[in-house]
Design a protein around this motif. Structure first.
Motif, PDB file in Angstrom:
ATOM      1  N   ALA A 179     -30.959  29.926  31.585  1.00 43.50           N
ATOM      2  CA  ALA A 179     -31.863  30.829  32.294  1.00 43.50           C
ATOM      3  C   ALA A 179     -32.602  31.756  31.341  1.00 43.50           C
ATOM      4  O   ALA A 179     -33.689  32.243  31.661  1.00 43.50           O
ATOM      5  CB  ALA A 179     -31.074  31.642  33.327  1.00 43.50           C
ATOM      6  N   LEU A 180     -32.028  32.013  30.170  1.00 44.51           N
ATOM      7  CA  LEU A 180     -32.675  32.866  29.167  1.00 44.51           C
ATOM      8  C   LEU A 180     -33.536  32.071  28.200  1.00 44.51           C
ATOM      9  O   LEU A 180     -34.166  32.652  27.314  1.00 44.51           O
ATOM     10  CB  LEU A 180     -31.598  33.631  28.384  1.00 44.51           C
ATOM     11  N   GLY A 181     -33.566  30.756  28.347  1.00 45.33           N
ATOM     12  CA  GLY A 181     -34.333  29.926  27.427  1.00 45.33           C
ATOM     13  C   GLY A 181     -33.567  29.532  26.187  1.00 45.33           C
ATOM     14  O   GLY A 181     -34.126  28.883  25.300  1.00 45.33           O
ATOM     15  N   ALA A 182     -32.287  29.919  26.080  1.00 47.70           N
ATOM     16  CA  ALA A 182     -31.472  29.522  24.932  1.00 47.70           C
ATOM     17  C   ALA A 182     -31.098  28.050  25.053  1.00 47.70           C
ATOM     18  O   ALA A 182     -31.145  27.463  26.143  1.00 47.70           O
ATOM     19  CB  ALA A 182     -30.220  30.383  24.840  1.00 47.70           C
ATOM     20  N   ARG A 183     -30.704  27.465  23.930  1.00 49.15           N
ATOM     21  CA  ARG A 183     -30.333  26.053  23.901  1.00 49.15           C
ATOM     22  C   ARG A 183     -28.823  25.933  23.678  1.00 49.15           C
ATOM     23  O   ARG A 183     -28.352  26.089  22.551  1.00 49.15           O
ATOM     24  CB  ARG A 183     -31.075  25.322  22.785  1.00 49.15           C
ATOM     25  N   PRO A 184     -28.052  25.647  24.719  1.00 42.69           N
ATOM     26  CA  PRO A 184     -26.615  25.487  24.520  1.00 42.69           C
ATOM     27  C   PRO A 184     -26.314  24.243  23.701  1.00 42.69           C
ATOM     28  O   PRO A 184     -26.977  23.209  23.848  1.00 42.69           O
ATOM     29  CB  PRO A 184     -26.066  25.357  25.946  1.00 42.69           C
ATOM     30  N   ALA A 185     -25.314  24.338  22.841  1.00 46.34           N
ATOM     31  CA  ALA A 185     -24.811  23.198  22.078  1.00 46.34           C
ATOM     32  C   ALA A 185     -23.369  22.980  22.509  1.00 46.34           C
ATOM     33  O   ALA A 185     -22.501  23.814  22.223  1.00 46.34           O
ATOM     34  CB  ALA A 185     -24.900  23.452  20.574  1.00 46.34           C
ATOM     35  N   PHE A 186     -23.114  21.887  23.233  1.00 47.02           N
ATOM     36  CA  PHE A 186     -21.795  21.645  23.804  1.00 47.02           C
ATOM     37  C   PHE A 186     -20.826  21.205  22.708  1.00 47.02           C
ATOM     38  O   PHE A 186     -21.041  20.180  22.055  1.00 47.02           O
ATOM     39  CB  PHE A 186     -21.866  20.574  24.886  1.00 47.02           C
ATOM     40  N   LEU A 187     -19.743  21.943  22.540  1.00 45.25           N
ATOM     41  CA  LEU A 187     -18.777  21.688  21.476  1.00 45.25           C
ATOM     42  C   LEU A 187     -17.484  21.131  22.057  1.00 45.25           C
ATOM     43  O   LEU A 187     -16.974  21.632  23.071  1.00 45.25           O
ATOM     44  CB  LEU A 187     -18.482  22.981  20.705  1.00 45.25           C
ATOM     45  N   GLY A 188     -16.937  20.110  21.403  1.00 41.91           N
ATOM     46  CA  GLY A 188     -15.700  19.498  21.846  1.00 41.91           C
ATOM     47  C   GLY A 188     -14.515  20.433  21.677  1.00 41.91           C
ATOM     48  O   GLY A 188     -14.378  21.114  20.655  1.00 41.91           O
ATOM     49  N   THR A 189     -13.647  20.461  22.682  1.00 45.28           N
ATOM     50  CA  THR A 189     -12.511  21.375  22.634  1.00 45.28           C
ATOM     51  C   THR A 189     -11.433  20.920  21.659  1.00 45.28           C
ATOM     52  O   THR A 189     -10.538  21.704  21.331  1.00 45.28           O
ATOM     53  CB  THR A 189     -11.891  21.501  24.034  1.00 45.28           C
ATOM     54  N   ALA A 190     -11.488  19.667  21.189  1.00 42.54           N
ATOM     55  CA  ALA A 190     -10.478  19.165  20.255  1.00 42.54           C
ATOM     56  C   ALA A 190     -10.933  19.256  18.802  1.00 42.54           C
ATOM     57  O   ALA A 190     -10.231  18.772  17.912  1.00 42.54           O
ATOM     58  CB  ALA A 190     -10.116  17.717  20.594  1.00 42.54           C
TER      59      ALA A 190
END
Length: 807
Positions: free
Chosen positions: A313-324
């Motif tokens: 919503a803020l225009g940021a780009r999430p980078a999904f990181l693996g929990t392992a």
């Protein structure tokens, strides 16, 4: 250009009882000479191919095409073979089939109107469906009728009554039902209603414009379509779509998790709190804003969704990181995507704490979803979240200027090296809103999701797919085969999103009473082996299975819409007009496609295994990976069939049979060569698990001193209460596999090592090899003298090294 011969009318063939070939020949004779000259030999060739198809195949192709239109309808309906296919439906089918394809007729009307552009008073419907003829005299008083093309001047000029929302449908789903990713093969099968397909097709037409347009031009086109306003604001971002759905149905159940249930309205308030708490947060050299990359390290829980959509919503780009991820790999991922901040759950902060000094050196700010206390420099967000507003107005939600810009990053599995950050565009994320509708789900469904949210299958297909249809998602932290059916009954689950390994876990569970007493009707996913597919249906009942194929960074996607076990999709020459792909010969030894004397790739024949590739075009782009250009360039092939063309290499070996079913065979890195022959690990594994004593198997190639290529080795898991019978297993593989494909070495394990995304860890197994001094598990060697698998000890190991034993 008009749709057919004569005065712009789309004429039918002379007799429904005449042969298909004669009908096609008659149709081609009636085509205008100008059209024939413009199309030339290419369309004559396509028409001759169409003439060879049966009516059943033509219907199947049309059903397939509904799910694949990513081009404009002008380009679509100017294709002569498609027009002729529609003619066949009109001339040779009963009323039920005509009703099924009435949406195509309606779109053809619109195309003719827009291409010929006569005065409105003289505009006529030249290709009418039974539905459109039935409603011709009725006023447009609902969403579907007001969306239909007008057949008279009165309907064109009169103001339309206000649109009425269809009961039980999500605004997002009705507005975004369309093609998934760059090319969806038909999901077909099932009673698809023509109204739903018309929405799908119109969204696809719009998406074709979006993919090639940015900035003010794109916004004006969206504005003319009435999709929410004058700027890209009108719902161009995923966050805006979600918030709009929440405003329209705030009480509808959205997520059910261990922490409790959350409706769409409550979820929107939590997303708003994250966005308002993080808005303008200071970073090194600036503040959080559009284009800022933020790592997201949260497990399979609702807070992942709140953080993801709040950042979006803020225009940021999430980078999904693996929990392992281990600390070194975690730091690599943050550097690879250029992250300037890290949003981490409090229960995962222990994985970040060891690398805090290095993160501070890299000017990466750490925010924790928790109350603290935390080390200096780490920001605890709980107080900020509690104080933040839970409202987010539409004008406060950032909107993309170009739908092909990067929306988020999803990392590859890292099975062959360090993970790479694949770019996912805004357009691709929006297209995923229609995923579940394409496979036959609706707002009444309850979806069971246990796949990791940091991968595309869990987040974009699972969560976004549910948002698209307004469905309820049962989100599990981890998959439990023993509790699965109990969970399905307790939660009222009707749809299951799987990875093939999950279905195998269920099949391998001890049988229990009441396994068929459930409400599950649809399973959709990828990687389901044919033997597991059949066992799953036989044991758990008539569940519709839709097998898919796709890649996070890829530009080709397939759906097995027929339910044929083992196939990932079905091709046709019509389908390839809109979702093109090729299968070319591949040299396993060289690790590259085979090229002819002119340097061009060679297409495989029917039943031949080859590399799946797809052209890179503005309509089917490849955005590549974050970081150096070389990372993306490794996935591209140039000069494939002509000078200057570019294709994306999937790295997957496929086979297309005589019925045009496409089947996955192996990964290029997994296939090995032995005794001058290519060996597909999937084929060997399927043969092994067919033995009554074996529960699981993973096959890989190992290097043997003094031998060229790699010998086959299999890691096996025995069924409870069984033991390995060397002579019996030898006879089994002798009957099912050619000699070069027999596994030379076996390794018994209590369980197979898997990645977080349920992929087998073959690389590590291959590196460990078959040395008894290094491998703690029992090893066996294929002995052709005794026709049995015998224990591999130090003496036999020495014989293999010295070349005294024949391998």
């Amino acid at each position: 250009m008009s749709l057919g011969a004569g005065q712009g009318r789309f004429r039918l063939f002379p007799s429904p009882r005449s042969s298909l070939k004669d009908q096609h020949r008659a149709a081609r004779q009636r085509q205008p000479s100008t059209l024939a000259r413009a199309r030339g030999s290419c369309l004559r060739s396509s028409s001759s191919k169409l003439a060879q198809l049966t009516l059943e195949q033509i219907l199947e192709h049309l059903d397939n095409l509904r799910l694949n239109l990513t081009n404009t309808k002008q380009n679509f309906f100017s294709q002569t073979p498609i027009l002729q296919a529609l003619q066949h439906v009109q001339a040779s089918c009963d009323e039920a089939h005509k009703m099924k394809f009435s949406d195509l007729f309606s779109l053809a009307e619109e195309y003719e109107d827009s291409s010929t552009k006569p005065p409105k008073s003289r505009r006529k419907a030249t290709l009418s469906s039974p539905r459109s003829r039935k409603n011709a005299a009725q006023p447009a008083n609902n969403e579907e009728e007001s969306a239909s093309s007008s057949a008279s001047e009165e309907e064109d000029t009169k103001p339309k009554p206000a649109k009425r929302k269809r009961k039980g449908s999500s605004a997002v789903g009705s507005d975004t039902a369309g093609a998934w990713s760059g090319g969806v093969a038909g999901a077909g099968g099932g009673p698809w209603r023509w109204r739903r397909w018309r929405r799908c097709w119109r969204w696809c037409c719009c998406s074709g414009c979006c993919a090639r347009t940015s900035g003010p031009t794109w916004r004006s086109r969206r504005g003319r379509r009435g999709a929410g306003g004058g700027r890209a604001a009108a719902g161009g971002s995923l966050a805006a779509r979600f918030l709009r759905a929440a405003r329209e149905a705030p009480g509808r159940p959205f997520l059910r998790a261990a922490a409790g249930a959350e409706p769409y309205g409550g979820a929107a308030r939590r997303v708003a709190r994250v966005a308002n708490a993080l808005r303008g947060r200071p970073l090194a050299g600036g503040a959080l804003g559009p284009g800022t990359t933020v790592g997201l390290l949260v497990g399979n829980e609702p807070r992942f969704v709140w953080g993801w959509l709040g950042l979006a919503a803020l225009g940021a780009r999430p980078a999904f990181l693996g929990t392992a991820l281990r600390p070194a790999a975690l730091r690599h991922c943050l550097r690879a995507c250029g992250a300037r901040a890290l949003l981490v759950a409090d229960d995962l902060f222990a994985a970040v704490e060891p690398i805090l000094p290095s993160l501070q050196e890299d000017d990466i700010v750490v925010w924790v979803l928790g109350a603290g206390p935390y080390p200096p420099g780490v920001v605890a967000l709980q107080e900020l979240l509690d104080a933040a507003s839970d409202e987010l107005e539409p004008e406060d939600v950032w909107q993309p200027e170009d739908m092909n810009d990067t929306c988020l990053y999803i990392f590859t599995s890292g099975t062959t090296g360090l993970p790479k950050a694949a770019r996912v565009s805004h357009l691709k994320s929006i297209m995923c809103l229609s995923f579940y509708e394409l496979v036959g789900a609706s707002s009444r469904d309850v979806v069971y999701l246990a796949l990791p949210l940091y991968h595309m299958a869990g987040s974009l297909l699972g969560i976004v797919g549910c948002i698209g249809i307004g469905a309820t998602c049962v989100l599990k932290e981890k998959f439990s085969a023993s509790q699965f059916w109990d969970d399905c009954r307790a939660e009222g689950v009707t749809v299951f999103q799987y990875i093939g390994e999950l279905c195998r876990y269920l099949v391998n569970q001890p049988q229990r009473p009441g396994e068929r007493e459930h409400g599950l009707r649809l399973a959709v996913g990828s990687g389901l082996r044919p033997d597991v597919w059949r066992s799953f249906l036989q044991r758990f009942g008539a569940i519709r299975i839709v097998e898919t194929y796709g890649m996070t960074e890829g530009n080709v996607t397939l759906f097995n819409y027929t339910g044929t076990p083992g196939a990932v999709g079905r091709s046709s020459f019509i389908y390839k007009l809109f979702s093109p792909f090729e299968i070319v010969r591949y040299d396993v030894t060289e690790g590259a496609p085979v090229r002819d004397a002119a340097g061009r790739c060679i297409r495989v024949g029917t039943g031949e295994t080859g590399l799946l590739i797809a052209p890179v075009t503005p309509r089917t782009p490849f955005l590549g990976y974050a970081g150096s250009r070389e990372l993306s360039e490794q996935k591209l092939l140039r000069g494939v069939f002509a000078e200057g063309d570019t294709y994306f290499s999937t790295g997957d070996l496929m086979e297309q049979d005589a019925a045009q079913f496409v089947r996955f065979r192996d990964r290029t890195g997994d296939t090995y060569r032995w005794k001058g022959e290519n060996v597909a690990t999937t084929e060997v594994a399927e043969a092994l698990v067919a033995h009554e004593s074996l529960q699981e198997a993973t096959v890989y190639g190992v290097t043997v001193p003094g031998h060229e290529g790699r010998a086959g080795m299999a890691a096996l898991v025995l069924r409870p209460g069984c033991r390995l019978d060397g002579p019996a297993l030898y006879r089994h593989v002798e009957q099912l596999l050619p000699p070069y494909a027999w596994p030379r070495f076996l390794r018994l394990q209590e369980r197979l090592a898997m990645t977080e995304t349920f992929k087998q860890q073959k690389v590590r197994l291959a590196q460990e090899g078959f040395d008894p001094a290094r491998v703690p598990d029992p090893l066996f060697l294929l002995d052709e003298t005794t026709k049995a698998y015998v224990p591999l000890g130090p003496a036999l190991w020495e014989g293999v090294l010295e070349g005294r034993l024949r391998i």
